[in-house]
Design a protein around this motif. Sequence first.
Motif, PDB file in Angstrom:
ATOM      1  N   MET A 115       0.805  -1.151   0.130  1.00 41.53           N
ATOM      2  CA  MET A 115      -0.116   0.105  -0.049  1.00 41.53           C
ATOM      3  C   MET A 115       0.784   1.257  -0.006  1.00 41.53           C
ATOM      4  SD  MET A 115      -3.041  -1.013  -0.450  1.00 41.53           S
ATOM      5  CE  MET A 115      -2.422  -2.214  -1.507  1.00 41.53           C
ATOM      6  N   SER A 116       2.023   1.483   0.755  1.00 41.00           N
ATOM      7  CA  SER A 116       2.695   2.620   0.735  1.00 41.00           C
ATOM      8  C   SER A 116       3.384   2.683  -0.552  1.00 41.00           C
ATOM      9  CB  SER A 116       3.969   2.239   1.743  1.00 41.00           C
ATOM     10  OG  SER A 116       4.798   1.299   1.390  1.00 41.00           O
ATOM     11  N   GLU A 117       3.599   1.775  -1.446  1.00 43.38           N
ATOM     12  CA  GLU A 117       4.112   1.673  -2.947  1.00 43.38           C
ATOM     13  C   GLU A 117       2.732   2.405  -3.845  1.00 43.38           C
ATOM     14  OE1 GLU A 117       7.414  -1.756  -3.736  1.00 43.38           O
ATOM     15  OE2 GLU A 117       5.347  -2.494  -3.184  1.00 43.38           O
ATOM     16  N   VAL A 118       1.539   1.968  -3.524  1.00 41.69           N
ATOM     17  CA  VAL A 118       0.705   2.372  -4.187  1.00 41.69           C
ATOM     18  C   VAL A 118       0.677   3.879  -4.085  1.00 41.69           C
ATOM     19  CG1 VAL A 118      -1.846   2.540  -4.681  1.00 41.69           C
ATOM     20  CG2 VAL A 118      -0.631   0.432  -4.253  1.00 41.69           C
ATOM     21  N   GLU A 121       3.314   5.887  -5.860  1.00 45.84           N
ATOM     22  CA  GLU A 121       3.201   5.879  -7.133  1.00 45.84           C
ATOM     23  C   GLU A 121       2.122   6.839  -7.593  1.00 45.84           C
ATOM     24  OE1 GLU A 121       3.660   1.891  -9.457  1.00 45.84           O
ATOM     25  OE2 GLU A 121       1.660   2.421  -9.866  1.00 45.84           O
ATOM     26  N   VAL A 122       0.941   6.634  -6.986  1.00 46.31           N
ATOM     27  CA  VAL A 122      -0.363   7.740  -7.186  1.00 46.31           C
ATOM     28  C   VAL A 122       0.114   9.372  -6.951  1.00 46.31           C
ATOM     29  CG1 VAL A 122      -2.580   8.291  -7.150  1.00 46.31           C
ATOM     30  CG2 VAL A 122      -1.767   5.775  -7.056  1.00 46.31           C
ATOM     31  N   THR A 123       0.608   9.420  -5.757  1.00 42.71           N
ATOM     32  CA  THR A 123       0.701  10.899  -5.302  1.00 42.71           C
ATOM     33  C   THR A 123       2.081  11.253  -5.604  1.00 42.71           C
ATOM     34  OG1 THR A 123       1.780  10.218  -2.976  1.00 42.71           O
ATOM     35  CG2 THR A 123      -0.826  10.418  -3.373  1.00 42.71           C
ATOM     36  N   GLU A 124       3.280  10.725  -5.919  1.00 42.89           N
ATOM     37  CA  GLU A 124       4.478  10.963  -6.110  1.00 42.89           C
ATOM     38  C   GLU A 124       5.154  11.675  -5.059  1.00 42.89           C
ATOM     39  OE1 GLU A 124       4.151  13.346  -9.985  1.00 42.89           O
ATOM     40  OE2 GLU A 124       3.734  11.510 -10.837  1.00 42.89           O
ATOM     41  N   MET A 125       4.629  11.539  -3.763  1.00 45.17           N
ATOM     42  CA  MET A 125       4.980  11.706  -2.682  1.00 45.17           C
ATOM     43  C   MET A 125       6.611  10.874  -2.224  1.00 45.17           C
ATOM     44  SD  MET A 125       3.269  14.087  -1.014  1.00 45.17           S
ATOM     45  CE  MET A 125       1.708  14.647  -0.649  1.00 45.17           C
ATOM     46  N   PRO A 126       7.619  11.767  -1.766  1.00 44.05           N
ATOM     47  CA  PRO A 126       8.724  10.820  -1.280  1.00 44.05           C
ATOM     48  C   PRO A 126       8.265  10.145  -0.081  1.00 44.05           C
ATOM     49  CG  PRO A 126       8.903  13.165  -0.603  1.00 44.05           C
ATOM     50  CD  PRO A 126       7.652  13.137  -1.342  1.00 44.05           C
ATOM     51  N   ASP A 127       9.355   8.820  -0.048  1.00 40.85           N
ATOM     52  CA  ASP A 127       9.069   7.843   1.012  1.00 40.85           C
ATOM     53  C   ASP A 127       9.250   8.491   2.596  1.00 40.85           C
ATOM     54  OD1 ASP A 127       9.145   5.870  -0.726  1.00 40.85           O
ATOM     55  OD2 ASP A 127      10.839   5.155  -0.430  1.00 40.85           O
ATOM     56  N   GLU A 128       9.772   9.782   2.687  1.00 43.99           N
ATOM     57  CA  GLU A 128       9.775  10.255   4.074  1.00 43.99           C
ATOM     58  C   GLU A 128       8.583  10.866   4.381  1.00 43.99           C
ATOM     59  OE1 GLU A 128      12.333  10.370   1.459  1.00 43.99           O
ATOM     60  OE2 GLU A 128      12.524  12.620   1.572  1.00 43.99           O
ATOM     61  N   ILE A 152       4.002   2.315  14.086  1.00 42.61           N
ATOM     62  CA  ILE A 152       4.063   3.363  13.002  1.00 42.61           C
ATOM     63  C   ILE A 152       5.374   3.133  12.335  1.00 42.61           C
ATOM     64  CG2 ILE A 152       3.965   5.639  12.343  1.00 42.61           C
ATOM     65  CD1 ILE A 152       1.918   6.015  14.816  1.00 42.61           C
ATOM     66  N   ALA A 153       5.401   2.837  11.025  1.00 41.88           N
ATOM     67  CA  ALA A 153       6.662   2.655  10.387  1.00 41.88           C
ATOM     68  C   ALA A 153       6.755   3.612   9.221  1.00 41.88           C
ATOM     69  CB  ALA A 153       6.633   1.257   9.649  1.00 41.88           C
ATOM     70  N   CYS A 154       8.129   4.159   9.134  1.00 46.09           N
ATOM     71  CA  CYS A 154       8.575   5.133   8.073  1.00 46.09           C
ATOM     72  C   CYS A 154      10.058   5.020   7.819  1.00 46.09           C
ATOM     73  CB  CYS A 154       7.969   6.430   8.482  1.00 46.09           C
ATOM     74  SG  CYS A 154       8.300   7.886   7.416  1.00 46.09           S
ATOM     75  N   THR A 155      10.368   5.247   6.595  1.00 49.30           N
ATOM     76  CA  THR A 155      11.620   4.897   6.402  1.00 49.30           C
ATOM     77  C   THR A 155      12.517   6.137   7.152  1.00 49.30           C
ATOM     78  OG1 THR A 155      11.476   6.203   4.374  1.00 49.30           O
ATOM     79  CG2 THR A 155      11.691   3.725   3.967  1.00 49.30           C
ATOM     80  N   ASP A 156      11.833   7.172   7.163  1.00 53.98           N
ATOM     81  CA  ASP A 156      12.399   8.299   7.936  1.00 53.98           C
ATOM     82  C   ASP A 156      12.032   8.147   9.372  1.00 53.98           C
ATOM     83  OD1 ASP A 156      12.829  10.778   9.229  1.00 53.98           O
ATOM     84  OD2 ASP A 156      12.170  11.807   7.577  1.00 53.98           O
ATOM     85  N   HIS A 157      12.985   7.970  10.286  1.00 53.89           N
ATOM     86  CA  HIS A 157      12.642   7.583  11.686  1.00 53.89           C
ATOM     87  C   HIS A 157      12.153   8.790  12.557  1.00 53.89           C
ATOM     88  CE1 HIS A 157      13.403   6.323  16.054  1.00 53.89           C
ATOM     89  NE2 HIS A 157      12.733   5.566  15.590  1.00 53.89           N
ATOM     90  N   ASP A 179      11.128  -0.241   9.201  1.00 56.05           N
ATOM     91  CA  ASP A 179      11.141  -1.391   8.376  1.00 56.05           C
ATOM     92  C   ASP A 179       9.787  -1.698   7.803  1.00 56.05           C
ATOM     93  OD1 ASP A 179      11.147  -3.991   6.820  1.00 56.05           O
ATOM     94  OD2 ASP A 179      11.185  -5.258   8.734  1.00 56.05           O
ATOM     95  N   VAL A 180       9.516  -0.567   6.947  1.00 56.71           N
ATOM     96  CA  VAL A 180       7.950  -0.581   6.241  1.00 56.71           C
ATOM     97  C   VAL A 180       7.522  -1.977   5.429  1.00 56.71           C
ATOM     98  CG1 VAL A 180       6.614   0.694   4.447  1.00 56.71           C
ATOM     99  CG2 VAL A 180       8.223   1.884   5.990  1.00 56.71           C
ATOM    100  N   VAL A 181       8.582  -2.411   4.811  1.00 60.05           N
ATOM    101  CA  VAL A 181       8.250  -3.703   4.130  1.00 60.05           C
ATOM    102  C   VAL A 181       7.742  -4.714   5.080  1.00 60.05           C
ATOM    103  CG1 VAL A 181       9.281  -5.525   2.842  1.00 60.05           C
ATOM    104  CG2 VAL A 181      10.197  -3.075   2.420  1.00 60.05           C
ATOM    105  N   GLY A 182       8.760  -5.009   6.048  1.00 59.98           N
ATOM    106  CA  GLY A 182       8.045  -6.167   7.081  1.00 59.98           C
ATOM    107  C   GLY A 182       6.800  -5.729   7.787  1.00 59.98           C
TER     108      GLY A 182
END
Length: 331
Positions: A115-118, A121-128, A152-157, A179-182
């Motif tokens: 879902m975070s990948e979706v 992709e749609v919003t073009e927001m950065p992972d942070e 609460i997981a985010c690549t940006d701690h 670890d967003v993937v996990g």
Amino acid sequence: MRAVVMGAGSWGTTVAKVLHDAGTETTLWARRSDLADEINTTHVNSSYLPDIVLPETLSATSSVPQALDGADLVVCASPSQVLRQCLGDWREYIGSQAVLVSLAKGIESDTLLRMSEVIAEVTEMPDEQIAVLTGPNLAREIALRQPAATVIACTDHDRARELQHTFATGYFRPYTKTDVVGCEIGGAIKNVIALACGIATGVGFGENTLATIITRGLAETMRLAEGLGARAETLAGLAGVGDLVATCSSPLSRNRSFGARLGEGQSLEQAQRAAGGQVAEGVKSCTSIRALAAKNGVEVPLTDAVHRICHEGWDVADAVASLLGRSKKSE
Ligand SMILES: NC(=O)C1=CN([C@@H]2O[C@H](COP(=O)(O)OP(=O)(O)OC[C@H]3O[C@@H](n4cnc5c(N)ncnc54)[C@H](O)[C@@H]3O)[C@@H](O)[C@H]2O)C=CC1
Ligand SMILES: O=C(CO)COP(=O)(O)O
């Protein structure tokens, strides 16, 4: 901080209540205007959370521009398979600095995206600016303010820590992870394993069978998650084993209940009708997770069996014969 929760199903409504209790100014967006009106006038969402009284100051709207206007935090509470379509409608109203939090637990059919990948992709927001909230959180229990933890997981701690404060209440304790993937794989697969537990319960199998499904389901989850780059410790935590245990054990779980109806002999269509518009994510995600696993060379026999029962006409006896007839292994 102004938050909006986009989706007034049972979890979206509950999370809006949590944010409100945490002292965050929050609006709830409902697709149906009659539901928004009901929440504003009676402070009850009778379609998804009957008997739960919502705070009087929690307001709802069915207008997308009004909901998203000035929102710093956008909580995406749609089911997985419609999230892309919803984001397409919301995108132009989401501020460029807004943070998006996904609540959905599934893998998109066809694209096999998390879902975070979706959202990215749609919003073009950065992972942070994209985070995930997941854990052993059956909506009704949280709405009743029963104590529970979440992740609460985010690549940006730093972002995860900010959100941790935003969602924390005296009964809801968020932990952070990067670890967003996990977290997302754990949340998606546990729905499929809960379906398997429901099926087993429906045919009358007992605790040994359930413990076997939960434990081997966890092994399957860890194999796939690690194959996709996740850390094993994530799956040993709230987003993995925690959510698996809650969902596989509780009659409140829609996935487990759906599976029980299949185990009792109902057809997929009958079980869908009985769910009354509530989503059992595992029914579609079993197929996408199975495909994701195949793409990555990971064996997921329980997920495969659930897919075959739901979509290829297998009965439970076929699944038992197949699962127990596999080549003998060390644990
Ligand atoms: N209910 C729970 O205890 C929890 C649910 N989740 C996850 O949260 C996500 C949302 O689930 P719930 O709030 O439980 O949903 P729900 O099953 O209570 O309600 C269905 C929701 O989906 C929306 N919906 C249905 N068809 C739609 C469409 N075509 N387009 C847009 N929206 C549509 C409805 O308006 C409603 O908001 C799911 O991924 C679920 O796995 C996560 C944790 C707990
Ligand atoms: O995700 C959940 C609990 O953490 C809710 O599970 P169900 O969708 O099966 O009700």
